[in-house]
Design a protein around this motif. Structure first.
Motif, PDB file in Angstrom:
ATOM      1  N   ARG A 108       5.138  -3.011 -86.399  1.00 46.28           N
ATOM      2  CA  ARG A 108       6.157  -2.867 -87.431  1.00 46.28           C
ATOM      3  C   ARG A 108       7.215  -1.872 -86.984  1.00 46.28           C
ATOM      4  NH1 ARG A 108       3.986  -1.862 -93.192  1.00 46.28           N
ATOM      5  NH2 ARG A 108       5.657  -3.282 -93.765  1.00 46.28           N
ATOM      6  N   ILE A 109       8.443  -2.097 -87.418  1.00 43.76           N
ATOM      7  CA  ILE A 109       9.555  -1.211 -87.097  1.00 43.76           C
ATOM      8  C   ILE A 109      10.117  -0.677 -88.409  1.00 43.76           C
ATOM      9  CG2 ILE A 109      11.202  -3.126 -87.074  1.00 43.76           C
ATOM     10  CD1 ILE A 109      11.411  -0.055 -84.802  1.00 43.76           C
ATOM     11  N   ALA A 110      10.415   0.616 -88.444  1.00 40.79           N
ATOM     12  CA  ALA A 110      10.878   1.219 -89.683  1.00 40.79           C
ATOM     13  C   ALA A 110      12.364   0.996 -89.882  1.00 40.79           C
ATOM     14  CB  ALA A 110      10.591   2.714 -89.687  1.00 40.79           C
ATOM     15  N   ALA A 111      12.712   0.494 -91.062  1.00 41.75           N
ATOM     16  CA  ALA A 111      14.111   0.456 -91.465  1.00 41.75           C
ATOM     17  C   ALA A 111      14.311   1.530 -92.527  1.00 41.75           C
ATOM     18  CB  ALA A 111      14.486  -0.918 -92.014  1.00 41.75           C
ATOM     19  N   GLY A 112      13.517   2.569 -92.411  1.00 43.06           N
ATOM     20  CA  GLY A 112      13.599   3.725 -93.296  1.00 43.06           C
ATOM     21  C   GLY A 112      13.369   4.934 -92.413  1.00 43.06           C
ATOM     22  N   LEU A 113      12.395   5.759 -92.717  1.00 44.00           N
ATOM     23  CA  LEU A 113      12.048   6.850 -91.820  1.00 44.00           C
ATOM     24  C   LEU A 113      11.306   6.282 -90.619  1.00 44.00           C
ATOM     25  CD1 LEU A 113      10.809   9.456 -94.442  1.00 44.00           C
ATOM     26  CD2 LEU A 113      13.037   9.372 -93.296  1.00 44.00           C
ATOM     27  N   PRO A 114      11.438   6.912 -89.451  1.00 43.50           N
ATOM     28  CA  PRO A 114      10.764   6.387 -88.265  1.00 43.50           C
ATOM     29  C   PRO A 114       9.252   6.319 -88.439  1.00 43.50           C
ATOM     30  CG  PRO A 114      12.407   8.021 -87.657  1.00 43.50           C
ATOM     31  CD  PRO A 114      12.272   8.075 -89.149  1.00 43.50           C
ATOM     32  N   ILE A 115       8.659   5.273 -87.891  1.00 41.81           N
ATOM     33  CA  ILE A 115       7.207   5.140 -87.850  1.00 41.81           C
ATOM     34  C   ILE A 115       6.820   4.798 -86.425  1.00 41.81           C
ATOM     35  CG2 ILE A 115       6.982   4.401 -90.248  1.00 41.81           C
ATOM     36  CD1 ILE A 115       6.649   1.543 -89.237  1.00 41.81           C
ATOM     37  N   GLU A 116       5.544   4.842 -86.130  1.00 48.76           N
ATOM     38  CA  GLU A 116       5.093   4.495 -84.785  1.00 48.76           C
ATOM     39  C   GLU A 116       5.358   3.021 -84.533  1.00 48.76           C
ATOM     40  OE1 GLU A 116       1.121   4.815 -81.945  1.00 48.76           O
ATOM     41  OE2 GLU A 116       1.066   5.466 -84.035  1.00 48.76           O
ATOM     42  N   ALA A 117       5.919   2.712 -83.375  1.00 48.68           N
ATOM     43  CA  ALA A 117       6.251   1.328 -83.027  1.00 48.68           C
ATOM     44  C   ALA A 117       5.288   0.801 -81.967  1.00 48.68           C
ATOM     45  CB  ALA A 117       7.679   1.242 -82.503  1.00 48.68           C
ATOM     46  N   LEU A 118       5.336  -0.498 -81.758  1.00 47.96           N
ATOM     47  CA  LEU A 118       4.540  -1.159 -80.731  1.00 47.96           C
ATOM     48  C   LEU A 118       3.061  -0.811 -80.887  1.00 47.96           C
ATOM     49  CD1 LEU A 118       6.883  -0.562 -77.660  1.00 47.96           C
ATOM     50  CD2 LEU A 118       7.082  -2.240 -79.476  1.00 47.96           C
ATOM     51  N   GLU A 119       2.551  -0.989 -82.090  1.00 47.84           N
ATOM     52  CA  GLU A 119       1.180  -0.570 -82.392  1.00 47.84           C
ATOM     53  C   GLU A 119       0.198  -1.725 -82.279  1.00 47.84           C
ATOM     54  OE1 GLU A 119       1.707  -1.027 -87.224  1.00 47.84           O
ATOM     55  OE2 GLU A 119       2.030   0.921 -86.290  1.00 47.84           O
ATOM     56  N   GLY A 120       0.367  -2.525 -81.251  1.00 49.05           N
ATOM     57  CA  GLY A 120      -0.477  -3.684 -81.058  1.00 49.05           C
ATOM     58  C   GLY A 120       0.388  -4.871 -80.695  1.00 49.05           C
ATOM     59  N   GLN A 121      -0.244  -5.974 -80.366  1.00 55.52           N
ATOM     60  CA  GLN A 121       0.540  -7.131 -79.943  1.00 55.52           C
ATOM     61  C   GLN A 121      -0.121  -8.419 -80.378  1.00 55.52           C
ATOM     62  OE1 GLN A 121       2.154  -7.108 -75.977  1.00 55.52           O
ATOM     63  NE2 GLN A 121       1.827  -9.286 -75.723  1.00 55.52           N
ATOM     64  N   SER A 122       0.670  -9.277 -81.026  1.00 54.09           N
ATOM     65  CA  SER A 122       0.284 -10.650 -81.276  1.00 54.09           C
ATOM     66  C   SER A 122       1.492 -11.482 -80.901  1.00 54.09           C
ATOM     67  CB  SER A 122      -0.138 -10.833 -82.743  1.00 54.09           C
ATOM     68  OG  SER A 122       0.900 -10.412 -83.613  1.00 54.09           O
ATOM     69  N   SER A 123       1.706 -12.621 -81.526  1.00 52.58           N
ATOM     70  CA  SER A 123       2.867 -13.433 -81.179  1.00 52.58           C
ATOM     71  C   SER A 123       3.469 -14.030 -82.434  1.00 52.58           C
ATOM     72  CB  SER A 123       2.476 -14.543 -80.195  1.00 52.58           C
ATOM     73  OG  SER A 123       1.538 -15.430 -80.782  1.00 52.58           O
ATOM     74  N   LEU A 124       4.718 -14.438 -82.324  1.00 52.29           N
ATOM     75  CA  LEU A 124       5.461 -15.036 -83.428  1.00 52.29           C
ATOM     76  C   LEU A 124       6.143 -16.290 -82.920  1.00 52.29           C
ATOM     77  CD1 LEU A 124       6.492 -14.647 -86.409  1.00 52.29           C
ATOM     78  CD2 LEU A 124       8.508 -13.577 -85.403  1.00 52.29           C
ATOM     79  N   SER A 125       6.014 -17.383 -83.678  1.00 51.27           N
ATOM     80  CA  SER A 125       6.679 -18.642 -83.319  1.00 51.27           C
ATOM     81  C   SER A 125       8.119 -18.589 -83.804  1.00 51.27           C
ATOM     82  CB  SER A 125       5.946 -19.833 -83.953  1.00 51.27           C
ATOM     83  OG  SER A 125       4.620 -19.924 -83.472  1.00 51.27           O
ATOM     84  N   VAL A 126       9.056 -18.806 -82.894  1.00 50.26           N
ATOM     85  CA  VAL A 126      10.481 -18.678 -83.197  1.00 50.26           C
ATOM     86  C   VAL A 126      11.207 -19.940 -82.722  1.00 50.26           C
ATOM     87  CG1 VAL A 126      12.572 -17.338 -82.750  1.00 50.26           C
ATOM     88  CG2 VAL A 126      10.369 -16.187 -82.941  1.00 50.26           C
ATOM     89  N   PRO A 127      12.069 -20.534 -83.559  1.00 49.22           N
ATOM     90  CA  PRO A 127      12.870 -21.676 -83.089  1.00 49.22           C
ATOM     91  C   PRO A 127      13.673 -21.279 -81.855  1.00 49.22           C
ATOM     92  CG  PRO A 127      13.059 -21.451 -85.473  1.00 49.22           C
ATOM     93  CD  PRO A 127      12.323 -20.231 -84.991  1.00 49.22           C
ATOM     94  N   ALA A 128      13.650 -22.133 -80.850  1.00 48.68           N
ATOM     95  CA  ALA A 128      14.332 -21.819 -79.594  1.00 48.68           C
ATOM     96  C   ALA A 128      15.814 -21.584 -79.802  1.00 48.68           C
ATOM     97  CB  ALA A 128      14.118 -22.962 -78.597  1.00 48.68           C
ATOM     98  N   ALA A 129      16.405 -22.233 -80.810  1.00 47.05           N
ATOM     99  CA  ALA A 129      17.849 -22.101 -81.040  1.00 47.05           C
ATOM    100  C   ALA A 129      18.245 -20.690 -81.428  1.00 47.05           C
ATOM    101  CB  ALA A 129      18.294 -23.076 -82.127  1.00 47.05           C
ATOM    102  N   LEU A 130      17.315 -19.877 -81.927  1.00 50.06           N
ATOM    103  CA  LEU A 130      17.652 -18.521 -82.364  1.00 50.06           C
ATOM    104  C   LEU A 130      17.714 -17.533 -81.212  1.00 50.06           C
ATOM    105  CD1 LEU A 130      15.544 -18.131 -85.644  1.00 50.06           C
ATOM    106  CD2 LEU A 130      17.941 -18.805 -85.397  1.00 50.06           C
ATOM    107  N   LEU A 131      17.235 -17.931 -80.039  1.00 51.66           N
ATOM    108  CA  LEU A 131      17.149 -17.007 -78.920  1.00 51.66           C
ATOM    109  C   LEU A 131      18.142 -17.395 -77.834  1.00 51.66           C
ATOM    110  CD1 LEU A 131      13.274 -16.738 -78.643  1.00 51.66           C
ATOM    111  CD2 LEU A 131      14.833 -15.207 -79.862  1.00 51.66           C
ATOM    112  N   GLY A 132      18.979 -16.473 -77.457  1.00 54.12           N
ATOM    113  CA  GLY A 132      19.896 -16.688 -76.352  1.00 54.12           C
ATOM    114  C   GLY A 132      19.263 -16.236 -75.048  1.00 54.12           C
ATOM    115  N   PRO A 133      20.097 -15.981 -74.045  1.00 55.71           N
ATOM    116  CA  PRO A 133      19.566 -15.525 -72.754  1.00 55.71           C
ATOM    117  C   PRO A 133      18.863 -14.177 -72.884  1.00 55.71           C
ATOM    118  CG  PRO A 133      21.858 -16.248 -72.562  1.00 55.71           C
ATOM    119  CD  PRO A 133      21.561 -16.174 -74.022  1.00 55.71           C
ATOM    120  N   GLY A 134      17.934 -13.935 -71.981  1.00 50.24           N
ATOM    121  CA  GLY A 134      17.257 -12.641 -71.956  1.00 50.24           C
ATOM    122  C   GLY A 134      15.827 -12.714 -72.455  1.00 50.24           C
ATOM    123  N   ASP A 135      15.147 -11.580 -72.364  1.00 49.78           N
ATOM    124  CA  ASP A 135      13.757 -11.437 -72.790  1.00 49.78           C
ATOM    125  C   ASP A 135      13.745 -10.908 -74.221  1.00 49.78           C
ATOM    126  OD1 ASP A 135      11.016 -11.377 -72.719  1.00 49.78           O
ATOM    127  OD2 ASP A 135      10.898  -9.454 -71.663  1.00 49.78           O
TER     128      ASP A 135
END
Length: 224
Positions: A108-135
């Motif tokens: 989770r990423i904070a859109a308020g006060l900062p919180i710890e980020a990158l606290e684990g890893q899973s995956s999310l299915s995203v339509p290819a059209a939403l992603l341009g070049p890059g990682d």
């Protein structure tokens, strides 16, 4: 110069377009190139786009257009009576593949006060059209400090990895190598200012060595 996989994918798309007028799906591309995942196909397509061999059509979702073809394959001799130059594709046709990509979902990423980020890893299915070049990777938004930018609690922010940002861009900022937040990035004299998009919150100011840009906002997914 294209890599062998880039060349193989470009030829595969071009040949299918020439034969049927319809491009293969991401799944068919993955199988044809013997790749382990469709994210590999996406990276190859992004590389071809950056080299101006293909382009994404802005008026059609998930549509690509072949702009040109290499005259010869890597390490192959040029065909007789053909100059060793790049030539336009004989027929540039778009594709519309109903594909999704799996990108890492880092906590989770904070859109308020900062919180710890990158606290684990899973995956999310995203339509290819939403992603341009890059990682890319995704973060679940927590908090309400970016609501005036249309970013709500529970949204999934799609982030393109980068370590640089311009003033006014929405970034993932890692603070003191410990906490992360999603904010507008601005330089203010000798300081870095992270601005919310909610009048109820105050800007945050840090020394430049306290802040590391981890990526820029590339898109947003909201589930109802």
């Amino acid at each position: 110069m294209l890599t062998r996989k880039q060349h193989e994918l470009l030829c595969f798309i071009h040949d299918r377009l020439a034969e049927t007028g319809v491009s293969p799906s991401f799944e068919e591309m993955k199988e044809a190139l013997d790749l382990k995942s469709k994210s590999g196909v996406h990276r190859l397509i992004s590389a071809l786009e950056e080299r101006s061999f293909i382009r994404r059509l802005p008026n059609r979702a998930r549509a690509l257009e072949v702009l040109r073809m290499p005259e010869r394959t890597p390490e192959a001799k040029p065909a007789p009576a053909q100059p060793a130059i790049l030539k336009p594709a004989a027929k540039a046709l778009p594709i519309a593949a109903n594909d999704v990509l799996e990108i890492p979902l880092h906590g989770r990423i904070a859109a308020g006060l900062p919180i710890e980020a990158l606290e684990g890893q899973s995956s999310l299915s995203v339509p290819a059209a939403l992603l341009g070049p890059g990682d890319h990777y995704a973060l679940e938004v927590s908090g309400d400090s970016m609501v005036e930018a249309g970013i709500l609690d529970g949204d999934f922010a799609l982030i393109r990895r980068t370590e640089t940002a311009r003033d006014g861009e929405i970034v993932v900022a890692l603070i003191d190598d410990n906490e992360a937040t999603l904010k507008y990035f601005r330089r203010e004299g000798a300081m870095v200012r992270l601005d919310p998009a909610n009048r109820a919150y105050d800007p945050m100011r840090y020394k430049p060595n306290q802040v590391r840009v981890q990526g820029k906002l590339a898109g947003l997914i909201r589930r109802y």
